[in-house]
Design a protein around this motif. Structure first.
Motif, PDB file in Angstrom:
ATOM      1  N   HIS A   1       0.831  -1.207   0.000  1.00  0.00           N
ATOM      2  CA  HIS A   1       0.000   0.000   0.000  1.00  0.00           C
ATOM      3  C   HIS A   1       0.858   1.248   0.000  1.00  0.00           C
ATOM      4  O   HIS A   1       1.905   1.290   0.641  1.00  0.00           O
ATOM      5  CB  HIS A   1      -0.910   0.022   1.239  1.00  0.00           C
ATOM      6  N   SER A   2       0.371   2.281  -0.677  1.00  0.00           N
ATOM      7  CA  SER A   2       1.081   3.556  -0.684  1.00  0.00           C
ATOM      8  C   SER A   2       0.794   4.323   0.603  1.00  0.00           C
ATOM      9  O   SER A   2      -0.008   3.904   1.435  1.00  0.00           O
ATOM     10  CB  SER A   2       0.696   4.387  -1.904  1.00  0.00           C
ATOM     11  N   PHE A   3       1.454   5.458   0.719  1.00  0.00           N
ATOM     12  CA  PHE A   3       1.306   6.338   1.875  1.00  0.00           C
ATOM     13  C   PHE A   3       0.228   7.378   1.601  1.00  0.00           C
ATOM     14  O   PHE A   3      -0.151   7.599   0.446  1.00  0.00           O
ATOM     15  CB  PHE A   3       2.623   7.070   2.166  1.00  0.00           C
ATOM     16  N   PRO A   4      -0.218   8.083   2.641  1.00  0.00           N
ATOM     17  CA  PRO A   4      -1.137   9.202   2.414  1.00  0.00           C
ATOM     18  C   PRO A   4      -0.420  10.326   1.660  1.00  0.00           C
ATOM     19  O   PRO A   4       0.813  10.429   1.709  1.00  0.00           O
ATOM     20  CB  PRO A   4      -1.510   9.672   3.823  1.00  0.00           C
ATOM     21  N   PRO A   5      -1.187  11.168   0.995  1.00  0.00           N
ATOM     22  CA  PRO A   5      -0.550  12.279   0.288  1.00  0.00           C
ATOM     23  C   PRO A   5       0.051  13.291   1.260  1.00  0.00           C
ATOM     24  O   PRO A   5      -0.432  13.458   2.382  1.00  0.00           O
ATOM     25  CB  PRO A   5      -1.694  12.909  -0.507  1.00  0.00           C
ATOM     26  N   ILE A   6       1.102  13.941   0.802  1.00  0.00           N
ATOM     27  CA  ILE A   6       1.686  15.084   1.502  1.00  0.00           C
ATOM     28  C   ILE A   6       1.262  16.286   0.660  1.00  0.00           C
ATOM     29  O   ILE A   6       1.812  16.509  -0.421  1.00  0.00           O
ATOM     30  CB  ILE A   6       3.236  14.980   1.550  1.00  0.00           C
ATOM     31  N   ALA A   7       0.267  17.007   1.103  1.00  0.00           N
ATOM     32  CA  ALA A   7      -0.278  18.068   0.260  1.00  0.00           C
ATOM     33  C   ALA A   7      -0.937  19.147   1.112  1.00  0.00           C
ATOM     34  O   ALA A   7      -1.757  18.838   1.974  1.00  0.00           O
ATOM     35  CB  ALA A   7      -1.304  17.498  -0.719  1.00  0.00           C
ATOM     36  N   ALA A   8      -0.550  20.376   0.850  1.00  0.00           N
ATOM     37  CA  ALA A   8      -1.231  21.526   1.435  1.00  0.00           C
ATOM     38  C   ALA A   8      -2.126  22.137   0.355  1.00  0.00           C
ATOM     39  O   ALA A   8      -1.843  22.018  -0.844  1.00  0.00           O
ATOM     40  CB  ALA A   8      -0.219  22.555   1.932  1.00  0.00           C
ATOM     41  N   ARG A   9      -3.171  22.793   0.768  1.00  0.00           N
ATOM     42  CA  ARG A   9      -4.164  23.335  -0.159  1.00  0.00           C
ATOM     43  C   ARG A   9      -3.562  24.310  -1.172  1.00  0.00           C
ATOM     44  O   ARG A   9      -4.060  24.450  -2.284  1.00  0.00           O
ATOM     45  CB  ARG A   9      -5.282  24.015   0.646  1.00  0.00           C
ATOM     46  N   ASP A  10      -2.454  24.972  -0.817  1.00  0.00           N
ATOM     47  CA  ASP A  10      -1.863  25.969  -1.718  1.00  0.00           C
ATOM     48  C   ASP A  10      -0.824  25.377  -2.680  1.00  0.00           C
ATOM     49  O   ASP A  10      -0.119  26.117  -3.360  1.00  0.00           O
ATOM     50  CB  ASP A  10      -1.235  27.118  -0.920  1.00  0.00           C
ATOM     51  N   ALA A  11      -0.753  24.054  -2.786  1.00  0.00           N
ATOM     52  CA  ALA A  11       0.249  23.418  -3.649  1.00  0.00           C
ATOM     53  C   ALA A  11       0.094  23.881  -5.097  1.00  0.00           C
ATOM     54  O   ALA A  11      -1.013  23.982  -5.618  1.00  0.00           O
ATOM     55  CB  ALA A  11       0.132  21.900  -3.570  1.00  0.00           C
ATOM     56  N   ARG A  12       1.237  24.149  -5.720  1.00  0.00           N
ATOM     57  CA  ARG A  12       1.271  24.505  -7.141  1.00  0.00           C
ATOM     58  C   ARG A  12       1.769  23.341  -7.995  1.00  0.00           C
ATOM     59  O   ARG A  12       1.544  23.327  -9.197  1.00  0.00           O
ATOM     60  CB  ARG A  12       2.179  25.711  -7.365  1.00  0.00           C
ATOM     61  N   LEU A  13       2.483  22.416  -7.368  1.00  0.00           N
ATOM     62  CA  LEU A  13       3.078  21.285  -8.070  1.00  0.00           C
ATOM     63  C   LEU A  13       2.763  20.008  -7.301  1.00  0.00           C
ATOM     64  O   LEU A  13       2.958  19.949  -6.090  1.00  0.00           O
ATOM     65  CB  LEU A  13       4.602  21.478  -8.161  1.00  0.00           C
ATOM     66  N   LEU A  14       2.271  19.010  -8.010  1.00  0.00           N
ATOM     67  CA  LEU A  14       2.018  17.688  -7.436  1.00  0.00           C
ATOM     68  C   LEU A  14       2.945  16.712  -8.139  1.00  0.00           C
ATOM     69  O   LEU A  14       2.894  16.575  -9.364  1.00  0.00           O
ATOM     70  CB  LEU A  14       0.556  17.282  -7.647  1.00  0.00           C
ATOM     71  N   VAL A  15       3.821  16.058  -7.370  1.00  0.00           N
ATOM     72  CA  VAL A  15       4.731  15.053  -7.913  1.00  0.00           C
ATOM     73  C   VAL A  15       4.189  13.685  -7.516  1.00  0.00           C
ATOM     74  O   VAL A  15       3.992  13.412  -6.327  1.00  0.00           O
ATOM     75  CB  VAL A  15       6.175  15.239  -7.401  1.00  0.00           C
ATOM     76  N   LEU A  16       3.949  12.852  -8.518  1.00  0.00           N
ATOM     77  CA  LEU A  16       3.360  11.536  -8.295  1.00  0.00           C
ATOM     78  C   LEU A  16       4.331  10.436  -8.703  1.00  0.00           C
ATOM     79  O   LEU A  16       4.804  10.409  -9.838  1.00  0.00           O
ATOM     80  CB  LEU A  16       2.072  11.396  -9.111  1.00  0.00           C
ATOM     81  N   GLY A  17       4.605   9.538  -7.764  1.00  0.00           N
ATOM     82  CA  GLY A  17       5.374   8.341  -8.067  1.00  0.00           C
ATOM     83  C   GLY A  17       4.421   7.203  -8.367  1.00  0.00           C
ATOM     84  O   GLY A  17       3.204   7.393  -8.489  1.00  0.00           O
ATOM     85  N   SER A  18       4.958   6.003  -8.462  1.00  0.00           N
ATOM     86  CA  SER A  18       4.117   4.836  -8.751  1.00  0.00           C
ATOM     87  C   SER A  18       3.652   4.193  -7.438  1.00  0.00           C
ATOM     88  O   SER A  18       2.509   4.360  -7.031  1.00  0.00           O
ATOM     89  CB  SER A  18       4.873   3.841  -9.631  1.00  0.00           C
ATOM     90  N   LEU A  19       4.534   3.477  -6.764  1.00  0.00           N
ATOM     91  CA  LEU A  19       4.231   2.785  -5.512  1.00  0.00           C
ATOM     92  C   LEU A  19       5.541   2.701  -4.732  1.00  0.00           C
ATOM     93  O   LEU A  19       6.574   2.383  -5.324  1.00  0.00           O
ATOM     94  CB  LEU A  19       3.706   1.373  -5.801  1.00  0.00           C
ATOM     95  N   PRO A  20       5.535   2.983  -3.425  1.00  0.00           N
ATOM     96  CA  PRO A  20       6.785   2.922  -2.675  1.00  0.00           C
ATOM     97  C   PRO A  20       7.444   1.546  -2.770  1.00  0.00           C
ATOM     98  O   PRO A  20       6.767   0.515  -2.755  1.00  0.00           O
ATOM     99  CB  PRO A  20       6.370   3.219  -1.233  1.00  0.00           C
ATOM    100  N   GLY A  21       8.768   1.563  -2.848  1.00  0.00           N
ATOM    101  CA  GLY A  21       9.533   0.330  -2.839  1.00  0.00           C
ATOM    102  C   GLY A  21       9.640  -0.247  -1.432  1.00  0.00           C
ATOM    103  O   GLY A  21       9.205   0.368  -0.452  1.00  0.00           O
ATOM    104  N   ASP A  22      10.240  -1.423  -1.337  1.00  0.00           N
ATOM    105  CA  ASP A  22      10.321  -2.116  -0.053  1.00  0.00           C
ATOM    106  C   ASP A  22      11.049  -1.316   1.019  1.00  0.00           C
ATOM    107  O   ASP A  22      10.639  -1.291   2.177  1.00  0.00           O
ATOM    108  CB  ASP A  22      10.984  -3.487  -0.231  1.00  0.00           C
ATOM    109  N   ARG A  23      12.142  -0.636   0.658  1.00  0.00           N
ATOM    110  CA  ARG A  23      12.888   0.162   1.649  1.00  0.00           C
ATOM    111  C   ARG A  23      12.021   1.303   2.166  1.00  0.00           C
ATOM    112  O   ARG A  23      12.030   1.612   3.360  1.00  0.00           O
ATOM    113  CB  ARG A  23      14.173   0.726   1.046  1.00  0.00           C
ATOM    114  N   SER A  24      11.281   1.945   1.269  1.00  0.00           N
ATOM    115  CA  SER A  24      10.399   3.038   1.677  1.00  0.00           C
ATOM    116  C   SER A  24       9.260   2.525   2.543  1.00  0.00           C
ATOM    117  O   SER A  24       8.903   3.143   3.551  1.00  0.00           O
ATOM    118  CB  SER A  24       9.843   3.762   0.452  1.00  0.00           C
TER     119      SER A  24
END
Length: 168
Positions: A5-28
């Motif tokens: 499972h992925s993690f919750p988003p890290i996002a504030a309402r004023d975000a101008r840029l959203l960076v999206l990965g695929s799925l965290p790896g085992d170390r993450s």
């Protein structure tokens, strides 16, 4: 294959840029931190975007710096089965509701996809008729994408333009 499972988003309402990965790896996943593998180049690639050496900061300060620079972070895949950490091994995908997140970010200017899997899955989730923020395809920060940081950096550094205030 184990369900991951992925993690919750890290996002504030004023975000101008959203960076999206695929799925965290085992170390993450083990560390419960985005991009925790020491060979993943994400923090190094994002440093010029925000003008700070993110890799030198502790994890909470990294996230706070992203938020302060109006950068949001999440993954397109909410859960999937995968042996190991490679995107090529991902199966049984359940996507995150990135469209709902995007709808809560009124200042969003760009959605940047970290690698081909994130782009492919993310565009399926957003839909081919998506209108709104600019879509940016980035070379993967994964060490498995072996072209090297110097070749990847220009595409990543270009993200800084989305964070600037518009000319008066």
């Amino acid at each position: 294959m184990p369900l991951k499972h992925s993690f919750p988003p890290i996002a504030a309402r004023d975000a101008r840029l959203l960076v999206l990965g695929s799925l965290p790896g085992d170390r993450s996943l083990a560390a419960q931190r985005y991009y925790a593998h020491p060979q993943n180049q994400f923090w190094q690639l994002m440093s010029p975007v925000v003008g700070r050496d993110l890799a030198a900061l502790d994890y909470d300060d990294r996230l706070a710096t992203l938020r302060a620079h109006r950068v949001a972070l999440w993954d397109v895949i909410g859960s999937a089965r995968r042996a190991g950490s490679t995107d090529a091994a991902i199966a049984d995908i359940e996507g995150n509701d990135i469209a709902s997140l995007v709808a809560t970010l009124p200042d969003l200017r760009a959605i940047a996809f970290n690698g081909g899997t994130a782009l492919k899955q993310g565009m399926m989730l957003l839909g081919r008729d998506f209108i709104g923020a600019e879509i940016v395809a980035l070379p993967s920060s994964s060490p498995l994408h072996t072209v090297g940081v110097a070749a990847k950096q220009p595409a990543w550094s270009a993200l800084a333009a989305f964070l600037l205030d518009p000319p008066e």
